[in-house]
Write a protein that holds these residues in place. Structure first.
Motif, PDB file in Angstrom:
ATOM      1  N   UNK A   1     -17.499  32.726  53.631  1.00 51.56           N
ATOM      2  CA  UNK A   1     -17.240  34.149  53.417  1.00 51.56           C
ATOM      3  C   UNK A   1     -17.973  34.724  52.202  1.00 51.56           C
ATOM      4  N   UNK A   2     -18.794  33.936  51.512  1.00 49.76           N
ATOM      5  CA  UNK A   2     -19.480  34.475  50.341  1.00 49.76           C
ATOM      6  C   UNK A   2     -20.967  34.674  50.580  1.00 49.76           C
ATOM      7  N   UNK A   3     -21.655  33.655  51.082  1.00 53.74           N
ATOM      8  CA  UNK A   3     -23.098  33.744  51.245  1.00 53.74           C
ATOM      9  C   UNK A   3     -23.429  34.519  52.514  1.00 53.74           C
ATOM     10  N   UNK A   4     -23.338  35.835  52.424  1.00 52.24           N
ATOM     11  CA  UNK A   4     -23.606  36.680  53.579  1.00 52.24           C
ATOM     12  C   UNK A   4     -25.029  37.218  53.597  1.00 52.24           C
ATOM     13  N   UNK A   5     -25.666  37.250  52.434  1.00 54.46           N
ATOM     14  CA  UNK A   5     -27.043  37.747  52.385  1.00 54.46           C
ATOM     15  C   UNK A   5     -27.809  37.030  51.279  1.00 54.46           C
ATOM     16  N   UNK A   6     -29.073  37.357  51.141  1.00 52.33           N
ATOM     17  CA  UNK A   6     -29.957  36.679  50.209  1.00 52.33           C
ATOM     18  C   UNK A   6     -29.531  36.884  48.757  1.00 52.33           C
ATOM     19  N   UNK A   7     -29.075  38.060  48.409  1.00 50.43           N
ATOM     20  CA  UNK A   7     -28.724  38.330  47.008  1.00 50.43           C
ATOM     21  C   UNK A   7     -27.496  37.522  46.570  1.00 50.43           C
ATOM     22  N   UNK A   8     -26.566  37.258  47.479  1.00 47.52           N
ATOM     23  CA  UNK A   8     -25.417  36.413  47.124  1.00 47.52           C
ATOM     24  C   UNK A   8     -25.874  35.003  46.764  1.00 47.52           C
ATOM     25  N   UNK A   9     -26.797  34.470  47.535  1.00 52.02           N
ATOM     26  CA  UNK A   9     -27.324  33.141  47.259  1.00 52.02           C
ATOM     27  C   UNK A   9     -28.112  33.117  45.953  1.00 52.02           C
ATOM     28  N   UNK A  10     -28.879  34.142  45.693  1.00 52.45           N
ATOM     29  CA  UNK A  10     -29.643  34.203  44.446  1.00 52.45           C
ATOM     30  C   UNK A  10     -28.719  34.252  43.238  1.00 52.45           C
ATOM     31  N   UNK A  11     -27.667  35.046  43.308  1.00 56.17           N
ATOM     32  CA  UNK A  11     -26.726  35.123  42.193  1.00 56.17           C
ATOM     33  C   UNK A  11     -26.071  33.776  41.914  1.00 56.17           C
ATOM     34  N   UNK A  12     -25.783  33.029  42.968  1.00 58.47           N
ATOM     35  CA  UNK A  12     -25.130  31.738  42.794  1.00 58.47           C
ATOM     36  C   UNK A  12     -26.095  30.696  42.241  1.00 58.47           C
ATOM     37  N   UNK A  13     -27.349  30.736  42.671  1.00 57.11           N
ATOM     38  CA  UNK A  13     -28.301  29.728  42.215  1.00 57.11           C
ATOM     39  C   UNK A  13     -28.872  30.020  40.837  1.00 57.11           C
ATOM     40  N   UNK A  14     -28.704  31.207  40.307  1.00 60.20           N
ATOM     41  CA  UNK A  14     -29.212  31.535  38.974  1.00 60.20           C
ATOM     42  C   UNK A  14     -28.590  30.660  37.891  1.00 60.20           C
ATOM     43  N   UNK A  15     -27.414  30.154  38.109  1.00 63.05           N
ATOM     44  CA  UNK A  15     -26.765  29.315  37.099  1.00 63.05           C
ATOM     45  C   UNK A  15     -27.496  27.982  36.910  1.00 63.05           C
ATOM     46  N   UNK A  16     -28.245  27.538  37.910  1.00 64.28           N
ATOM     47  CA  UNK A  16     -28.918  26.253  37.814  1.00 64.28           C
ATOM     48  C   UNK A  16     -30.206  26.321  37.011  1.00 64.28           C
ATOM     49  N   UNK A  17     -30.742  27.499  36.785  1.00 64.11           N
ATOM     50  CA  UNK A  17     -31.960  27.618  35.990  1.00 64.11           C
ATOM     51  C   UNK A  17     -31.722  27.252  34.536  1.00 64.11           C
ATOM     52  N   UNK A  18     -30.503  27.357  34.062  1.00 63.91           N
ATOM     53  CA  UNK A  18     -30.224  26.974  32.676  1.00 63.91           C
ATOM     54  C   UNK A  18     -30.224  25.468  32.492  1.00 63.91           C
ATOM     55  N   UNK A  19     -30.114  24.719  33.591  1.00 63.28           N
ATOM     56  CA  UNK A  19     -30.101  23.256  33.500  1.00 63.28           C
ATOM     57  C   UNK A  19     -31.509  22.670  33.401  1.00 63.28           C
ATOM     58  N   UNK A  20     -32.519  23.438  33.774  1.00 64.57           N
ATOM     59  CA  UNK A  20     -33.888  22.958  33.741  1.00 64.57           C
ATOM     60  C   UNK A  20     -34.457  23.044  32.321  1.00 64.57           C
ATOM     61  N   UNK A  21     -35.322  22.112  32.023  1.00 71.26           N
ATOM     62  CA  UNK A  21     -35.958  22.138  30.694  1.00 71.26           C
ATOM     63  C   UNK A  21     -37.096  23.112  30.642  1.00 71.26           C
TER      64      UNK A  21
END
Length: 54
Positions: free
Chosen positions: A34-54
Motif C-alpha cells: 500500500x505504499x509503493x504506488x509510484x516512482x516518487x514513493x520508491x525514490x523517497x524510501x531509497x534516499x535513506x540509503x545514500x547516507x550509508x555510501x562512502x
C-alpha cells in the motif's frame, strides 16, 4: 467432575483463540503493497540509503 469442567473450558478457550485471524495487518500500517504506488514513493524510501555510501 472438576476435571471434566476444566477440559471443556480448555477446549472452549482453544477454539476461541484458534478462530482469531492474527495475520491481519492494521489499516494504518505502511506495507510495500500500500505504499509503493509510484516512482516518487520508491525514490523517497531509497534516499535513506545514500547516507550509508562512502
Amino acid at each position: 467432575m472438576k476435571a471434566i469442567n476444566k477440559i471443556i473450558i480448555l477446549g472452549m478457550v482453544t477454539t476461541l483463540f484458534s478462530s482469531c485471524d492474527l495475520t491481519l495487518l492494521p489499516e494504518n500500517a505502511v506495507t510495500p503493497e500500500n505504499y509503493f504506488q509510484n516512482k516518487s514513493d520508491l525514490e523517497l524510501w531509497t534516499n535513506q540509503f545514500y547516507t550509508l555510501l562512502d
